[in-house]
Design a protein around this motif. Structure first.
Motif, mmCIF file in Angstrom:
data_model
loop_
_atom_site.group_PDB
_atom_site.id
_atom_site.type_symbol
_atom_site.label_atom_id
_atom_site.label_comp_id
_atom_site.label_asym_id
_atom_site.label_seq_id
_atom_site.Cartn_x
_atom_site.Cartn_y
_atom_site.Cartn_z
ATOM 1 N N GLN A 135 0.489 -1.102 0.518
ATOM 2 C CA GLN A 135 -0.146 0.171 0.154
ATOM 3 C C GLN A 135 0.690 1.209 -0.019
ATOM 4 N N LEU A 136 1.835 1.298 0.843
ATOM 5 C CA LEU A 136 2.867 2.498 1.333
ATOM 6 C C LEU A 136 3.187 2.438 -0.437
ATOM 7 N N ALA A 137 3.877 1.430 -1.328
ATOM 8 C CA ALA A 137 4.293 1.678 -2.631
ATOM 9 C C ALA A 137 3.298 2.297 -3.366
ATOM 10 N N LEU A 138 2.171 1.687 -3.280
ATOM 11 C CA LEU A 138 0.981 2.448 -4.144
ATOM 12 C C LEU A 138 0.713 3.587 -3.872
ATOM 13 N N ASP A 139 0.431 4.542 -2.614
ATOM 14 C CA ASP A 139 0.139 5.407 -1.822
ATOM 15 C C ASP A 139 0.854 6.615 -3.116
ATOM 16 N N HIS A 140 2.430 6.212 -3.323
ATOM 17 C CA HIS A 140 3.423 7.292 -3.077
ATOM 18 C C HIS A 140 3.745 6.516 -4.892
ATOM 19 N N GLN A 141 3.284 6.022 -5.904
ATOM 20 C CA GLN A 141 3.266 5.636 -7.019
ATOM 21 C C GLN A 141 4.538 5.284 -7.351
ATOM 22 N N PHE A 142 5.363 5.084 -6.430
ATOM 23 C CA PHE A 142 6.702 4.020 -6.322
ATOM 24 C C PHE A 142 6.627 3.064 -6.720
ATOM 25 N N ARG A 143 7.416 2.208 -7.953
ATOM 26 C CA ARG A 143 7.796 0.965 -8.288
ATOM 27 C C ARG A 143 9.237 0.413 -7.291
ATOM 28 N N HIS A 144 9.774 1.203 -7.057
ATOM 29 C CA HIS A 144 11.075 0.133 -5.797
ATOM 30 C C HIS A 144 10.969 0.725 -4.742
ATOM 31 N N LEU A 145 10.878 -0.234 -3.468
ATOM 32 C CA LEU A 145 11.077 0.182 -2.080
ATOM 33 C C LEU A 145 12.327 -0.498 -1.415
ATOM 34 N N VAL A 146 12.435 0.636 -0.712
ATOM 35 C CA VAL A 146 14.405 0.375 -0.188
ATOM 36 C C VAL A 146 14.212 -0.273 0.958
ATOM 37 N N VAL A 147 14.452 -2.150 1.560
ATOM 38 C CA VAL A 147 14.286 -2.109 2.459
ATOM 39 C C VAL A 147 15.410 -1.480 3.437
ATOM 40 N N VAL A 148 15.456 -0.803 4.750
ATOM 41 C CA VAL A 148 16.924 -0.688 5.424
ATOM 42 C C VAL A 148 16.341 -1.102 6.416
ATOM 43 N N ASP A 149 17.540 -0.864 7.592
ATOM 44 C CA ASP A 149 17.424 -2.160 9.033
ATOM 45 C C ASP A 149 16.915 -0.311 10.050
ATOM 46 N N ALA A 150 17.947 -1.013 10.788
ATOM 47 C CA ALA A 150 17.293 0.137 12.509
ATOM 48 C C ALA A 150 18.162 1.555 12.460
ATOM 49 N N ASP A 151 19.481 0.744 11.749
ATOM 50 C CA ASP A 151 20.596 2.404 11.636
ATOM 51 C C ASP A 151 19.968 3.387 10.307
ATOM 52 N N GLY A 152 19.360 2.272 8.929
ATOM 53 C CA GLY A 152 19.413 3.091 8.474
ATOM 54 C C GLY A 152 20.097 2.131 6.947
ATOM 55 N N TYR A 153 20.627 1.312 7.244
ATOM 56 C CA TYR A 153 21.523 1.084 6.049
ATOM 57 C C TYR A 153 20.205 -0.215 5.421
ATOM 58 N N VAL A 154 21.272 -0.212 4.151
ATOM 59 C CA VAL A 154 20.422 -0.730 2.778
ATOM 60 C C VAL A 154 21.140 -1.990 3.004
ATOM 61 N N ILE A 155 19.348 -3.152 3.396
ATOM 62 C CA ILE A 155 19.543 -4.416 3.455
ATOM 63 C C ILE A 155 19.179 -5.576 1.863
ATOM 64 N N GLY A 156 18.240 -4.320 1.662
ATOM 65 C CA GLY A 156 17.113 -5.348 0.504
ATOM 66 C C GLY A 156 16.811 -4.301 -0.871
ATOM 67 N N ILE A 157 15.797 -4.456 -1.671
ATOM 68 C CA ILE A 157 15.090 -4.337 -2.803
ATOM 69 C C ILE A 157 14.013 -4.834 -3.302
ATOM 70 N N ALA A 158 12.905 -4.160 -2.683
ATOM 71 C CA ALA A 158 11.563 -4.412 -3.478
ATOM 72 C C ALA A 158 10.614 -3.545 -4.818
ATOM 73 N N THR A 159 10.803 -5.360 -5.926
ATOM 74 C CA THR A 159 10.225 -4.137 -6.825
ATOM 75 C C THR A 159 8.789 -4.788 -7.634
ATOM 76 N N GLU A 160 8.423 -4.255 -8.413
ATOM 77 C CA GLU A 160 6.542 -4.565 -8.912
ATOM 78 C C GLU A 160 6.423 -6.044 -8.473
ATOM 79 N N THR A 161 7.592 -7.274 -9.317
ATOM 80 C CA THR A 161 7.996 -8.249 -9.599
ATOM 81 C C THR A 161 7.970 -9.315 -8.480
ATOM 82 N N ASP A 162 8.465 -8.605 -7.129
ATOM 83 C CA ASP A 162 9.181 -8.712 -6.384
ATOM 84 C C ASP A 162 7.787 -8.964 -5.747
ATOM 85 N N PHE A 163 6.718 -8.059 -5.592
ATOM 86 C CA PHE A 163 5.516 -7.467 -5.009
ATOM 87 C C PHE A 163 4.316 -9.056 -5.594
#
Length: 959
Positions: free
Chosen positions: A94-122
């Protein structure tokens, strides 16, 4: 659906993240996206996402002909849409659709990149279930796609895609699809073309052909499966004539899935909520029934507990009415009510107490209960006796308010405390008896302590009195006897007597320390003078054992400090004496260091290091205890009482310091102590040249009258001999009353007063003499064997101005008497010096003789110059004879006779201060014990040369 709802972003994301730094060139980034066929690159700085570069960004950059050498930081999209890995799947989508973003960057508690989710992943976890409900393919296709002729310039194509926010452009001719250009083609197009070439390029030059198509009547689920299997983002929908009707995109499918997904999620959540509420209601009902059962059981248990109490308990409401009472109360109230009434359930206990007579305890209880009920106090307690014709019963009442009860409830408990009261009275009687016993024991202990102090004072007096006779008469004999052998014997008597006096002083110091009566004196002194004084005292003993003595003073020592000079010297001298005693070879070193604590206080460390027998760890642990030495063999071999170190420990503690020892058995020891010393309150007095620095001689005091008050005949003899030798007129009184009579008849310049005497003691006599007219300022000195501080204070309180301790040291006696005798007239002092002037010339010349200590020799004969010079003349003659006899014995290898003669010569030379001959004779005596013949002859030659030189110098001066 339940597994999908439980899924989080971590379950669908891709852990492999394609990323570039902010300074990466755009050309490199686009080439990388084209080769990897990825839809985005994450721009990462120090592990955290700062932007994203997508295919749509490249479309924009290609259209605007952006330079490829620019860093991606200037062209990337920002901010980046991020979410933590534990975000629920539905919320993330829902967050990706609300912002019309096709890519959602996944971060840890300190804000470091640990993964990415695309439309294909969803799309992967959603499956086809949600699409099977759709039958019309036109519901999910673009109805007005960007259809363009194949000859359309690429610039126009890009402009239309960007303006319509479409991810593709379809090349159509006669309603038939010829090719397609998608966002995935943009990175390759951007990486492989320049601006001029792109300006001349047409759609047909860059499109992909043929185009995949699907019939309009194909089920939506089959279309989605076809796109998933062939990894397609776009699929052209055609009619029966294969003419284009529209385009189905992955994005359109995902939007339709999301609508169905959120509807089902909502329904699922509503059903789950209803189920949860039903379960909660069932649990609440069960808990309510359990609580009711527990309350019933609690009430039953409370009733049983209340009835089991031996105390008489009643519970009141906020009006003072009885709500309930335990069995003990009911039975007791029925037979012997605690108050003049029996209160049962429903009765007003407060009214009954209020109606009681004022003198009855119930009236006091009523006031207390009212205060608790009104909240003025939390509890009320009362103890009172119930007296009858046959017994006296004690009761205790305690009224307590229930915490938090509303309305207020009170518990009133009556308890029979008769047994406790009897025990308290018995205990009080025992305490009184025990207190009396302790007081008696305390008085006995104090009496014993007083008896001990009295005994020590008496013993001190009794021992010091004969010691005074021994040391005093020995001193007089040494002054009168010219015989060298007798001088040595008298020296041994004096040394033994002095040793006994040191033992007595040590015992008295321990007694004073244990009684807490040792008082420290504070005087200003120089640390250098203290150490030099100790070194000088040790010099003769060190030389006798052929040891080295070294003094090391830190350069930053304060010039003057303030402390107890006598006690510091006592501790340092004890350490140095032990070092000499237990060292047979090597040497001793005295060290003093200081470190400032504050501006006016120094931490001073004294250390005495030796190369003696050393100590074991066990010996070191108990060394500072009273009467302790290293072991019994040490005591037998070296002597000593074992009190010196114990006294030193107490003295250092009294001065606020600490002491200790470091030692290795067989190698030596280092005894040290540290004390805080304040800087001197007065600056050191500088030496000022004067015309005459010698004090007036005793002849200047000729005619002064002194009275000695002493009951012991031997002590009288000693005092008379010492004082009359100075030319003073001395009278003697046997007791205080006779002294008072003599003071009435004769005007004395000074009185030496014993304290313990028959008829009238010294303190009474001093007070009486000072009461005589004109005798108020007469100096009276205490000459006593009493050694305690209290005795000295008693003397000062009685008006005695100073103290001469027994046994009497002649030097101390003379200095004290001269200090208090009226100062003689200067002309008389000058006149007194004139007759001795001819005698001073030989003495001054003798002081220049190397190896002759005139001062030490004069002290041996009580500073009698004529006697000293006469003995020196005899020594010069006797030395030649003894040396000749020694040479004969050495030549005959008669070591025993030679040792005897060397010892005699050493003693004679030491008595007169002839140190050079003394040292040479001592070295020869040592060589005669165990040295070789050669060494013995060498020592004999050295002695002969030394004695000839010294004898020649003495004969030249005294001839």
């Amino acid at each position: 659906m339940s597994s999908l709802i439980a899924m989080t972003l971590a379950d669908i994301m891709s852990a492999v993240v394609q990323q570039v730094p902010p300074d990466c060139p755009l050309s490199h980034a686009s080439r990388h996206m084209a080769q990897a066929r990825i839809s985005s690159l994450i721009v990462v700085d120090h592990g955290q996402p700062v932007g994203i570069l997508t295919e749509r960004d490249l479309l924009r950059l290609l259209h605007t002909r952006t330079r490829l050498d620019l860093p991606v930081a200037q062209v990337m999209s920002t901010p980046v849409l991020t979410a933590p890995a534990d975000t629920p799947f539905a919320n993330a989508y829902q967050l990706a659709l609300d912002h019309q973003f096709r890519h959602l960057v996944v971060v840890d508690a300190d804000g470091y990149v640990i993964g990415i989710a695309t439309e294909t992943d969803f799309r992967r976890p959603l499956g086809l279930k949600l699409l099977r409900q759709l039958t019309d393919l036109t519901a999910v296709m673009d109805g007005e796609p960007p259809f363009l002729p194949p000859e359309t310039p690429v610039d126009a194509v890009l402009e239309q895609m960007r303006r319509q926010r479409m991810s593709y452009a379809l090349a159509v001719a006669e309603q038939r699809a010829l090719g397609i250009l998608t966002e995935r083609d943009i990175p390759q197009l951007l990486a492989n073309s320049d601006a001029e070439q792109l300006h001349q390029t047409r759609l047909c030059d860059v499109m992909r052909s043929p185009v995949r198509v699907v019939s309009y009547d194909t089920p939506v689920a089959d279309v989605a499966l076809h796109m998933h299997e062939h990894n397609l983002r776009h699929l052209v929908v055609v009619d029966d004539a294969e003419q284009v009707m529209g385009v189905v995109t992955l994005h359109n499918l995902m939007e339709r899935i999301s609508a169905n997904l959120f509807q089902e999620v909502s329904q699922h959540r509503i059903a789950q909520l209803a189920a949860d509420n039903a379960a909660r209601i069932r649990r609440d009902i069960a808990r309510l029934r359990a609580a009711q059962a527990a309350l019933h059981e609690s009430e039953r248990f409370a009733r049983l507990t209340l009835d089991a109490l031996s105390a008489f308990v009643v519970v009141l409401d906020d009006q003072g009415t009885v709500i309930t009472a335990n069995r003990a109360w009911r039975e007791w109230a029925a037979t012997a009510p605690p108050l003049p009434f029996a209160a049962e359930e429903g009765d007003s206990y407060l009214d009954a107490c209020t109606a009681a007579p004022a003198e009855h305890p119930a009236a006091t209880l009523a006031a207390g209960l009212s205060a608790v009920i009104s909240g003025e106090r939390d509890t009320f307690e009362l103890e009172y006796p119930v007296i009858t014709a046959t017994a006296c019963t004690w009761l205790a009442i305690r009224a307590t308010c229930f915490d938090g009860s509303d309305p207020r409830r009170l518990v009133v408990a009556h308890e029979d405390i008769t047994t406790r009261k009897r025990l308290e009275q018995h205990l009080e009687t025992l305490v009184q008896e025990r207190t009396a016993e302790l007081e008696e024991a305390k008085n006995a202990a104090e009496a014993a302590n007083r008896a001990k102090s009295t005994f020590l004072a008496n013993m001190s007096h009794e021992i010091r009195t004969p010691m005074n006779a021994i040391l005093g008469l020995t001193h007089l004999l040494r002054c009168d006897s010219p015989d060298v052998k007798q001088q040595r014997q008298l020296d041994k008597i004096a040394s033994a007597g002095q040793h006994l006096l040191e033992i007595l002083n040590s015992i008295l110091d321990i007694a004073k320390i244990e009684a807490g009566k040792l008082v420290l004196d504070q005087v200003d002194f120089a640390l250098t003078e203290l150490v030099e004084s100790v070194a000088n005292l040790m010099q003769e003993r060190v030389r006798a054992k052929q040891l080295r003595l070294r003094v090391t003073l830190a350069p930053d020592l304060p010039a003057q400090v303030r402390g107890d000079l006598l006690r510091l010297k006592q501790v340092l001298l004890n350490f140095a004496s032990n070092a000499v005693k237990f060292t047979e070879q090597g040497g001793i070193e005295l060290q003093v260091q200081a470190q400032p604590i504050t501006a006016d206080c120094w931490h001073v460390r004294f250390a005495v290091t030796d190369t003696g027998i050393g100590l074991s760890e066990v010996q070191q642990q108990r060394l500072f205890e009273p009467f302790e030495q290293a072991d019994n063999s040490t005591t037998r071999r070296y002597g000593g009482t074992g009190l010196g170190l114990a006294i030193s420990r107490h003295l250092v503690a009294l001065m606020g310091g600490q002491l200790g020892v470091t030692s290795t058995l067989g190698q030596g020891s280092c005894f040290w102590f540290e004390v805080p010393l304040t800087c001197a309150t007065t600056a050191p007095i500088a030496a000022v040249p004067v015309t005459c620095v010698n004090p007036p001689s005793w002849s200047a005091y000729a005619g002064r009258r002194v009275l000695v008050v002493e009951d012991n005949p031997i002590n009288q003899e000693v005092a008379l001999a010492l004082l009359r030798a100075t030319g003073l007129q001395v009278d003697v009184a046997d007791h205080g009353r006779l002294a008072l009579d003599l003071a009435r008849q004769t005007r004395y310049d000074l009185i030496l007063m014993d304290i313990q005497m028959p008829v009238m003691n010294g303190l009474e006599a001093a007070r009486a003499i000072h009461a005589l007219p004109g005798q108020e300022t007469l100096p009276i000195l205490a000459m006593t064997a009493n050694a305690f501080e209290a005795d000295r204070q008693d003397c000062l309180a009685a008006g005695l101005c100073d103290h001469v301790a027994k046994p009497v040291d002649p030097t101390d006696l003379y200095q004290t008497v001269q200090r208090w005798l009226p100062v003689p007239d200067l002309s008389a002092a000058i006149a007194s010096l004139e007759p001795t002037v001819p005698m001073l010339a030989p003495l001054e010349r003798l002081r220049c003789v190397t190896g002759l200590d005139v001062t030490a020799g004069l002290k041996r004969v009580c500073n009698q110059t004529d006697t000293y010079l006469r003995l020196l003349q005899r020594f010069a003659v006797k030395t030649g004879t003894l040396t000749a006899q020694l040479e004969q014995c050495v030549a005959a290898a008669d070591r025993g006779a030679a040792r005897h003669l060397a010892h005699e010569l050493k003693g004679m030379a030491a008595t007169l201060g002839v140190e050079a001959v003394r040292d040479a004779a001592q070295m020869l005596e040592a060589a005669l014990h165990d040295s070789t013949e050669c060494d013995m002859q060498r020592r004999m030659t050295e002695l002969d040369a030394v004695q000839q030189r010294v004898r020649h110098d003495i004969e030249q001066i005294l001839s």
